[in-house]
Design a protein around this motif. Structure first.
Motif, PDB file in Angstrom:
ATOM      1  N   LEU A 103       0.826  -1.206   0.000  1.00 43.06           N
ATOM      2  CA  LEU A 103       0.000   0.000   0.000  1.00 43.06           C
ATOM      3  C   LEU A 103       0.865   1.262   0.000  1.00 43.06           C
ATOM      4  N   ALA A 106       1.982   1.952  -3.409  1.00 37.69           N
ATOM      5  CA  ALA A 106       0.878   2.419  -4.245  1.00 37.69           C
ATOM      6  C   ALA A 106       0.563   3.894  -4.007  1.00 37.69           C
ATOM      7  N   GLY A 107       1.293   4.542  -3.095  1.00 34.63           N
ATOM      8  CA  GLY A 107       1.119   5.969  -2.871  1.00 34.63           C
ATOM      9  C   GLY A 107       0.163   6.314  -1.754  1.00 34.63           C
ATOM     10  N   TRP A 108      -0.227   5.332  -0.964  1.00 34.69           N
ATOM     11  CA  TRP A 108      -1.120   5.617   0.145  1.00 34.69           C
ATOM     12  C   TRP A 108      -0.345   6.314   1.269  1.00 34.69           C
ATOM     13  N   GLU A 112      -3.981   6.565   5.831  1.00 34.80           N
ATOM     14  CA  GLU A 112      -4.874   5.732   5.013  1.00 34.80           C
ATOM     15  C   GLU A 112      -4.565   4.250   5.213  1.00 34.80           C
ATOM     16  N   SER A 139      -4.072  -2.889  -3.178  1.00 31.94           N
ATOM     17  CA  SER A 139      -3.135  -1.893  -3.698  1.00 31.94           C
ATOM     18  C   SER A 139      -3.457  -1.477  -5.123  1.00 31.94           C
ATOM     19  N   GLU A 140      -4.253  -2.296  -5.846  1.00 38.94           N
ATOM     20  CA  GLU A 140      -4.637  -1.953  -7.209  1.00 38.94           C
ATOM     21  C   GLU A 140      -5.823  -0.997  -7.231  1.00 38.94           C
ATOM     22  N   LEU A 141      -6.463  -0.787  -6.058  1.00 43.19           N
ATOM     23  CA  LEU A 141      -7.586   0.138  -5.959  1.00 43.19           C
ATOM     24  C   LEU A 141      -7.114   1.459  -5.366  1.00 43.19           C
ATOM     25  N   ASN A 142      -7.911   2.495  -5.573  1.00 37.91           N
ATOM     26  CA  ASN A 142      -7.600   3.728  -4.857  1.00 37.91           C
ATOM     27  C   ASN A 142      -8.122   3.614  -3.434  1.00 37.91           C
ATOM     28  N   TYR A 143      -7.775   4.583  -2.590  1.00 34.01           N
ATOM     29  CA  TYR A 143      -8.087   4.473  -1.168  1.00 34.01           C
ATOM     30  C   TYR A 143      -9.587   4.411  -0.925  1.00 34.01           C
ATOM     31  N   ASN A 144     -10.368   5.240  -1.569  1.00 30.69           N
ATOM     32  CA  ASN A 144     -11.815   5.274  -1.326  1.00 30.69           C
ATOM     33  C   ASN A 144     -12.473   3.968  -1.724  1.00 30.69           C
ATOM     34  N   ASP A 145     -12.072   3.398  -2.867  1.00 31.54           N
ATOM     35  CA  ASP A 145     -12.646   2.119  -3.277  1.00 31.54           C
ATOM     36  C   ASP A 145     -12.252   0.998  -2.327  1.00 31.54           C
TER      37      ASP A 145
END
Length: 614
Positions: A103, A106-108, A112, A139-145
């Motif tokens: 994560l 992935a830029g989180w 988050e 990690s393939e999803l954005n934080y909100n999803d």
């Protein structure tokens, strides 16, 4: 002037030599049972007494006195370095939690990641557990999803991040702390491994316990300087081992060595000082000897303020121990110890700077021969093993064999344990108060100095029992009032804790004196030794109470101390007052005094009944 007087006395002795030789010639040897001739000399103890008189004069004034005082005082400053160094070496990070590298890549943000992975989210600082989500998929999803996904599905199992280190998982602990500041991140001494963090301080207490007994024996058997030399060498080695230890086990070994060497430089130096200073200085110098300990704590606070990494700080605290080499060069063996071992010639040379006159040496030689003959006579009768075994336990039977002394001993054991426990709890409790560590340690050292001065003043005007009770009561109230203070009022919390520490430190000095006066001479050292052992039990328990119970609630350690101190103070009221009382030599004297007191009370009651009846 003292030296001149000594030489004058020695110069007069040759004038009396002819008379003494004539007196010795008139005496006939005494025939002993085994046929050995036992010579008699009018002044067999002349050499020993001359040495003691010269030592008393030498220890009363002059450069030698102050050089000895400084050489014995300064090593104990090192002990002040290490007793509270754990506050800095084992300091907790501001925050810690399990990090998920997938994560993070992935830029989180950290917040988050915590909201997704931690059972407590980002609302609670300090956690070691993590959800077992499929973080590769998240990690393939954005934080909100990802957040919507985790909220719509039941949470998976929780695991401890520290337990996954050996499974090949990429999860690891993140510590909000500069690298190298503490031993905690280096060996993950958190959560279920918190006890291992406390053990670092416990290792020091165990070392002090081992050192107090082992170096005490070495000091009595091989000499004060020899014991001090071994401890000084161990101090340097243990300090370097602690600083550069690559493994946790070696760190513990180094801390045990530091504790043992701390006792090893303290007790021989204290014995060397008290044995050789004059009576005029013995009282205040013995008390001033304790001031070196809080001075070391003040130096520690300053060093920790200037040096942040724990290994650098440990090295900075170790470097001064190399100055002990100077002590090894200038310190001399105790003349009194040399006399106790029959080495009068060396003791005389150390006190007066030259060899002893031959007539005094001859006198001492004859006396030694007579003592040897008497010893040979006494050794003819073999002592049964059962008798030797019974004699070895006689001190314990005398200490616990009578109700009066047994009650005193048990109360002293408890009060020593509680006093030591509270002394170390208040020294290590900075994190539970969320206090500035440097200010806390510096304040601790400062109040110790105030407490020692206060105890000296109080003892000059009040008795031991009343002083102990009042200080116990004062300390207990201060520590329990902490419960009424909001946890965010750090200044007031630390103030009350330090006020309580003043009472604890002051009563520590008083109970030591009171205990020594409560027991007869023949079992006094035994009583003090067992009480000292119980004090070490308290110091060993203190880190666990501070770290483990303080983790449950910040007020638990001070509450335990406050309640136990009040109980200890109440129990001290059962002790007799010993101020201005004559010291007893034998345990039977205490029992006889008790019996006579009971008889007097019974006679008084019978007298009152007779008067009432009439």
């Amino acid at each position: 002037m003292g030296q001149e007087q000594d030489h004058g006395e020695i110069d007069m002795e040759p004038q009396q030599k002819d008379v003494e030789q004539q007196q010795r010639g008139d005496e006939s040897p005494v025939q002993l049972k085994n046929g050995t001739a036992k010579l008699t000399v009018p002044s067999a103890d002349d050499l020993k007494q001359t040495i003691l008189d010269g030592l008393e004069k030498k220890g009363d004034r002059g450069l030698w006195l102050w050089a000895l005082f400084i050489l014995c005082l300064t090593p104990n400053i090192l002990n002040g370095f290490h007793v509270s160094s754990y506050v800095f070496l084992g300091q907790l990070p501001k925050n810690y939690y399990c990090m998920v590298p997938e994560l993070l890549q992935a830029g989180w943000s950290h917040e988050e990641i915590r909201n997704i992975s931690s059972p407590t989210g980002s609302t609670k600082n300090g956690t070691c557990t993590i959800y077992t989500w499929n973080y590769g998929q998240l990690s393939e999803l954005n934080y909100n999803d990802a957040l919507s996904y985790t909220q719509s599905h039941p949470p998976p199992a929780e695991v401890n991040c520290l337990a996954t280190a050996h499974t090949g998982s990429s999860w690891h602990m993140y510590y909000d702390q500069p690298e190298g500041v503490s031993i905690v991140p280096e060996w993950d001494l958190l959560c279920e491994r918190t006890a291992l963090r406390s053990t670092v301080q416990v290792a020091l207490s165990i070392g002090k316990f081992v050192g107090a007994s082992s170096f005490g024996v070495l000091s009595d058997k091989y000499g004060r300087k020899t014991s001090f030399s071994i401890a000084a060498t161990l101090y340097i080695v243990a300090g370097l081992l602690t600083t550069f230890s690559p493994f946790y086990a070696l760190l513990l070994l180094g801390r045990i060595g530091l504790g043992a060497s701390a006792s090893g430089v303290f007790y021989p130096a204290f014995a060397l000082l008290t044995e050789n200073i004059g009576k005029r200085h013995r009282s205040w110098m013995s008390i001033a000897f304790n001031f070196s300990y809080p001075l070391g704590m003040l130096c520690l606070a300053l060093a920790a303020y200037l040096i942040q990494p724990w290994r650098d700080l440990s090295l900075a605290l170790t470097v001064p121990s190399f100055l002990l080499v100077i002590h090894l060069y200038f310190l001399v063996e105790s003349p009194r110890w040399l006399l106790s071992k029959g080495r009068e010639r060396k003791a005389y040379r150390m006190v007066f700077g030259h060899s002893a006159p031959q007539e005094l040496v001859d006198s001492a030689t004859v006396a030694a021969k007579n003592q040897g003959v008497n010893a040979n006579e006494s050794n003819h009768a073999a002592v049964p093993f059962s008798t030797k075994l019974k004699q070895s336990f006689s001190e314990f039977t005398k200490l616990y064999g009578t109700p009066v002394l047994c009650r005193r001993a048990l109360i002293c054991h408890f009060t020593w344990c509680i006093t030591s426990l509270c002394y170390y709890v208040t020294a290590l409790n900075a994190d539970n108060f969320a206090a500035n560590r440097n200010v806390y340690v510096a304040t601790t050292g400062s109040v110790d100095i105030v407490a020692y001065i206060l105890s000296m003043i109080v003892l000059a005007y009040f008795g031991r029992r009343s002083s102990s009770f009042c200080f116990f009561l004062y300390a207990g109230i201060c520590l329990l009032v902490v419960l009424a203070i909001p946890p965010d009022n750090t200044t007031l919390l630390v103030t009350l804790a330090m006020m309580g520490r003043v009472g604890i430190t002051a009563v520590y000095a008083i109970v030591t004196l009171h205990t020594a006066e409560l027991f007869p001479t023949e079992i006094r050292n035994t009583a003090l030794g067992i009480c000292s052992t119980m004090a070490h039990v308290g110091s060993i328990a203190a880190p666990y109470i501070t770290d483990l119970l303080g983790r449950l609630a910040w007020w638990i350690p001070t509450t335990i101390c406050g309640c136990s101190v009040l109980l200890a103070g109440t129990l001290t009221l059962l002790h007799p007052e010993t101020r201005d009382a004559a010291l007893k030599d034998h345990a039977q004297q205490e029992q006889d005094r008790r019996t006579s007191t009971v008889d007097e009370e019974e006679m008084h009651e019978q007298g009152e009944k007779t008067i009432t009846g009439n």
